[in-house]
Design a protein around this motif. Sequence first.
Motif, PDB file in Angstrom:
ATOM      1  N   LEU A 115       0.872  -1.178   0.000  1.00 46.46           N
ATOM      2  CA  LEU A 115       0.000   0.000   0.000  1.00 46.46           C
ATOM      3  C   LEU A 115       0.908   1.226   0.000  1.00 46.46           C
ATOM      4  O   LEU A 115       1.335   1.708   1.054  1.00 46.46           O
ATOM      5  CB  LEU A 115      -0.901  -0.011   1.229  1.00 46.46           C
ATOM      6  N   GLU A 116       1.214   1.719  -1.185  1.00 46.67           N
ATOM      7  CA  GLU A 116       2.156   2.832  -1.321  1.00 46.67           C
ATOM      8  C   GLU A 116       1.459   4.178  -1.470  1.00 46.67           C
ATOM      9  O   GLU A 116       2.009   5.217  -1.113  1.00 46.67           O
ATOM     10  CB  GLU A 116       3.073   2.573  -2.515  1.00 46.67           C
ATOM     11  N   ASP A 117       0.254   4.163  -2.015  1.00 49.11           N
ATOM     12  CA  ASP A 117      -0.512   5.396  -2.216  1.00 49.11           C
ATOM     13  C   ASP A 117      -1.924   5.154  -1.673  1.00 49.11           C
ATOM     14  O   ASP A 117      -2.678   4.356  -2.222  1.00 49.11           O
ATOM     15  CB  ASP A 117      -0.558   5.740  -3.702  1.00 49.11           C
ATOM     16  N   LEU A 118      -2.277   5.845  -0.603  1.00 45.48           N
ATOM     17  CA  LEU A 118      -3.582   5.640   0.017  1.00 45.48           C
ATOM     18  C   LEU A 118      -4.727   5.963  -0.932  1.00 45.48           C
ATOM     19  O   LEU A 118      -5.843   5.457  -0.754  1.00 45.48           O
ATOM     20  CB  LEU A 118      -3.692   6.490   1.288  1.00 45.48           C
ATOM     21  N   ARG A 119      -4.492   6.777  -1.939  1.00 44.86           N
ATOM     22  CA  ARG A 119      -5.564   7.132  -2.880  1.00 44.86           C
ATOM     23  C   ARG A 119      -5.944   5.966  -3.792  1.00 44.86           C
ATOM     24  O   ARG A 119      -6.943   6.040  -4.509  1.00 44.86           O
ATOM     25  CB  ARG A 119      -5.152   8.346  -3.711  1.00 44.86           C
ATOM     26  N   GLU A 120      -5.128   4.906  -3.777  1.00 53.28           N
ATOM     27  CA  GLU A 120      -5.495   3.712  -4.544  1.00 53.28           C
ATOM     28  C   GLU A 120      -6.685   2.980  -3.923  1.00 53.28           C
ATOM     29  O   GLU A 120      -7.432   2.293  -4.618  1.00 53.28           O
ATOM     30  CB  GLU A 120      -4.328   2.731  -4.587  1.00 53.28           C
ATOM     31  N   ALA A 121      -6.832   3.085  -2.607  1.00 53.18           N
ATOM     32  CA  ALA A 121      -7.731   2.188  -1.885  1.00 53.18           C
ATOM     33  C   ALA A 121      -9.141   2.752  -1.764  1.00 53.18           C
ATOM     34  O   ALA A 121      -9.343   3.938  -1.483  1.00 53.18           O
ATOM     35  CB  ALA A 121      -7.171   1.902  -0.500  1.00 53.18           C
ATOM     36  N   ASP A 122     -10.118   1.869  -1.957  1.00 57.43           N
ATOM     37  CA  ASP A 122     -11.520   2.213  -1.723  1.00 57.43           C
ATOM     38  C   ASP A 122     -11.868   2.107  -0.240  1.00 57.43           C
ATOM     39  O   ASP A 122     -12.713   2.840   0.270  1.00 57.43           O
ATOM     40  CB  ASP A 122     -12.430   1.269  -2.510  1.00 57.43           C
ATOM     41  N   VAL A 123     -11.218   1.150   0.440  1.00 59.73           N
ATOM     42  CA  VAL A 123     -11.399   0.934   1.883  1.00 59.73           C
ATOM     43  C   VAL A 123     -10.020   0.779   2.494  1.00 59.73           C
ATOM     44  O   VAL A 123      -9.164   0.070   1.943  1.00 59.73           O
ATOM     45  CB  VAL A 123     -12.234  -0.330   2.167  1.00 59.73           C
ATOM     46  N   VAL A 124      -9.781   1.426   3.629  1.00 58.11           N
ATOM     47  CA  VAL A 124      -8.523   1.259   4.356  1.00 58.11           C
ATOM     48  C   VAL A 124      -8.835   0.907   5.800  1.00 58.11           C
ATOM     49  O   VAL A 124      -9.574   1.632   6.482  1.00 58.11           O
ATOM     50  CB  VAL A 124      -7.644   2.529   4.314  1.00 58.11           C
ATOM     51  N   PHE A 125      -8.299  -0.216   6.259  1.00 56.31           N
ATOM     52  CA  PHE A 125      -8.368  -0.592   7.671  1.00 56.31           C
ATOM     53  C   PHE A 125      -7.068  -0.159   8.345  1.00 56.31           C
ATOM     54  O   PHE A 125      -5.977  -0.497   7.875  1.00 56.31           O
ATOM     55  CB  PHE A 125      -8.541  -2.102   7.833  1.00 56.31           C
ATOM     56  N   VAL A 126      -7.187   0.598   9.433  1.00 54.03           N
ATOM     57  CA  VAL A 126      -6.016   1.031  10.195  1.00 54.03           C
ATOM     58  C   VAL A 126      -5.884   0.097  11.394  1.00 54.03           C
ATOM     59  O   VAL A 126      -6.726   0.101  12.295  1.00 54.03           O
ATOM     60  CB  VAL A 126      -6.140   2.496  10.640  1.00 54.03           C
ATOM     61  N   ALA A 127      -4.834  -0.715  11.374  1.00 59.38           N
ATOM     62  CA  ALA A 127      -4.648  -1.776  12.375  1.00 59.38           C
ATOM     63  C   ALA A 127      -3.373  -1.507  13.163  1.00 59.38           C
ATOM     64  O   ALA A 127      -2.389  -2.255  13.076  1.00 59.38           O
ATOM     65  CB  ALA A 127      -4.591  -3.141  11.686  1.00 59.38           C
ATOM     66  N   LEU A 128      -3.393  -0.432  13.928  1.00 61.98           N
ATOM     67  CA  LEU A 128      -2.233   0.009  14.698  1.00 61.98           C
ATOM     68  C   LEU A 128      -2.601   0.139  16.172  1.00 61.98           C
ATOM     69  O   LEU A 128      -3.788   0.199  16.509  1.00 61.98           O
ATOM     70  CB  LEU A 128      -1.749   1.360  14.170  1.00 61.98           C
ATOM     71  N   PRO A 129      -1.613   0.207  17.076  1.00 63.91           N
ATOM     72  CA  PRO A 129      -1.918   0.453  18.492  1.00 63.91           C
ATOM     73  C   PRO A 129      -2.625   1.791  18.680  1.00 63.91           C
ATOM     74  O   PRO A 129      -2.606   2.645  17.771  1.00 63.91           O
ATOM     75  CB  PRO A 129      -0.528   0.452  19.144  1.00 63.91           C
ATOM     76  N   VAL A 145      -4.361   7.036  16.323  1.00 68.22           N
ATOM     77  CA  VAL A 145      -4.750   8.453  16.322  1.00 68.22           C
ATOM     78  C   VAL A 145      -3.753   9.276  15.515  1.00 68.22           C
ATOM     79  O   VAL A 145      -4.138  10.127  14.699  1.00 68.22           O
ATOM     80  CB  VAL A 145      -4.860   8.982  17.765  1.00 68.22           C
ATOM     81  N   ALA A 146      -2.458   9.009  15.703  1.00 70.29           N
ATOM     82  CA  ALA A 146      -1.431   9.755  14.969  1.00 70.29           C
ATOM     83  C   ALA A 146      -1.542   9.507  13.472  1.00 70.29           C
ATOM     84  O   ALA A 146      -1.449  10.443  12.659  1.00 70.29           O
ATOM     85  CB  ALA A 146      -0.047   9.367  15.470  1.00 70.29           C
ATOM     86  N   TYR A 147      -1.772   8.257  13.084  1.00 70.67           N
ATOM     87  CA  TYR A 147      -1.873   7.909  11.666  1.00 70.67           C
ATOM     88  C   TYR A 147      -3.089   8.577  11.029  1.00 70.67           C
ATOM     89  O   TYR A 147      -2.997   9.163   9.940  1.00 70.67           O
ATOM     90  CB  TYR A 147      -1.965   6.388  11.520  1.00 70.67           C
ATOM     91  N   LEU A 148      -4.216   8.494  11.702  1.00 70.29           N
ATOM     92  CA  LEU A 148      -5.434   9.093  11.161  1.00 70.29           C
ATOM     93  C   LEU A 148      -5.300  10.604  11.028  1.00 70.29           C
ATOM     94  O   LEU A 148      -5.760  11.204  10.049  1.00 70.29           O
ATOM     95  CB  LEU A 148      -6.625   8.741  12.045  1.00 70.29           C
ATOM     96  N   THR A 149      -4.685  11.224  12.007  1.00 68.56           N
ATOM     97  CA  THR A 149      -4.513  12.680  11.968  1.00 68.56           C
ATOM     98  C   THR A 149      -3.548  13.099  10.861  1.00 68.56           C
ATOM     99  O   THR A 149      -3.797  14.049  10.117  1.00 68.56           O
ATOM    100  CB  THR A 149      -3.999  13.181  13.329  1.00 68.56           C
ATOM    101  N   GLU A 150      -2.455  12.349  10.752  1.00 71.26           N
ATOM    102  CA  GLU A 150      -1.418  12.687   9.777  1.00 71.26           C
ATOM    103  C   GLU A 150      -1.882  12.483   8.335  1.00 71.26           C
ATOM    104  O   GLU A 150      -1.520  13.250   7.443  1.00 71.26           O
ATOM    105  CB  GLU A 150      -0.176  11.837  10.035  1.00 71.26           C
ATOM    106  N   HIS A 151      -2.681  11.461   8.091  1.00 68.65           N
ATOM    107  CA  HIS A 151      -2.988  11.061   6.715  1.00 68.65           C
ATOM    108  C   HIS A 151      -4.379  11.462   6.246  1.00 68.65           C
ATOM    109  O   HIS A 151      -4.809  11.020   5.173  1.00 68.65           O
ATOM    110  CB  HIS A 151      -2.825   9.551   6.569  1.00 68.65           C
ATOM    111  N   VAL A 152      -5.081  12.297   7.002  1.00 65.90           N
ATOM    112  CA  VAL A 152      -6.459  12.633   6.636  1.00 65.90           C
ATOM    113  C   VAL A 152      -6.582  13.185   5.219  1.00 65.90           C
ATOM    114  O   VAL A 152      -7.576  12.956   4.531  1.00 65.90           O
ATOM    115  CB  VAL A 152      -7.079  13.613   7.662  1.00 65.90           C
ATOM    116  N   GLY A 153      -5.564  13.860   4.732  1.00 63.76           N
ATOM    117  CA  GLY A 153      -5.614  14.430   3.391  1.00 63.76           C
ATOM    118  C   GLY A 153      -5.097  13.522   2.297  1.00 63.76           C
ATOM    119  O   GLY A 153      -5.053  13.929   1.127  1.00 63.76           O
ATOM    120  N   ASP A 154      -4.738  12.296   2.666  1.00 61.10           N
ATOM    121  CA  ASP A 154      -4.089  11.401   1.701  1.00 61.10           C
ATOM    122  C   ASP A 154      -5.021  10.367   1.082  1.00 61.10           C
ATOM    123  O   ASP A 154      -4.609   9.623   0.181  1.00 61.10           O
ATOM    124  CB  ASP A 154      -2.921  10.665   2.379  1.00 61.10           C
ATOM    125  N   PHE A 155      -6.258  10.262   1.578  1.00 61.60           N
ATOM    126  CA  PHE A 155      -7.203   9.281   1.038  1.00 61.60           C
ATOM    127  C   PHE A 155      -7.988   9.893  -0.111  1.00 61.60           C
ATOM    128  O   PHE A 155      -8.170  11.118  -0.188  1.00 61.60           O
ATOM    129  CB  PHE A 155      -8.176   8.826   2.126  1.00 61.60           C
TER     130      PHE A 155
END
Length: 285
Positions: free
Chosen positions: A50-64, A69-79
């Motif tokens: 998964l190199e470009d989040l804009r490729e995905a129709d659905v993304v599951f975030v499976a992190l601690p 929270v950090a991933y969702l905040t950082e990448h909100v503009g990348d989907f």
Amino acid sequence: MIIGVAGMGLMGGSLCRALKSYTPHRILGWTRNKKTVAFALSVGAIDGPLEDLREADVVFVALPPEATVAYLTEHVGDFKPGAIVADICGVKQPVIDAADRLYRDHGIRYVGTHPMAGKEVAGFANSDVDLYKNASFIITPTALTDEAAVETLKELATAAGFTRVELTDPARHDAIISYTSQLAHVVSSAYIKSPTVEMTLGFTAGSFQDMTRVAKLDPDMWTSLFHLNRDPLLREIDTLIGNLTEFRDALGRDDLEQVRALLDQGRALREAVLYRQHQNHVDAQ
């Protein structure tokens, strides 16, 4: 449909394997360790990185939790606009507080979820295509949640092997999970710390194994979960201490009738809970 999984430990890796094996969708995976991604690709758990989040129709975030929270905040503009983004974190309210309105404002369909499955081991090497078979998949929609996104996630969960999908609000989820999951890890960790544990070789059976299994945990992740769900967990610990004190006081008085009554209360409650669960299962069929 292209489905991305960000985080490929036990939970994310198992989700990759299940979706790859049991659905026709293209599965892409990401984790910081590129060797893990390469290994997952080599064993057929994913179709590619998964190199470009804009490729995905659905993304599951499976992190601690904090990483989620950090991933969702950082990448909100990348989907890509309209994508479904679902975290699978074990505590919901803090994650939803950080992501729900933020993602709605960016045109991304965020949904909080929690797969009720796991093992006492971690990492992609321990992932299992059937980890989620016969498990429950919890979805915690809010007033901002897109209903069509919820329906898509229900379909994916069922295809991945989940046999029950539960919808509830985030606060109720966290209150219940503090009892069904987090308290169990506290009890297991406290129980195994008895000095007697050094003398148990040859003296253990199912009860000991059941009580100590989840003491083998990831201390960083569970510390984070406990912290983020502190108030509900404290209430459950206080309740448990009260129940233990009743046993301690009854034994201290050598009040065997009270001991028996306390044991019988627990037995009866367990039987009643099992009966209600069975009836609910029958009614749902």
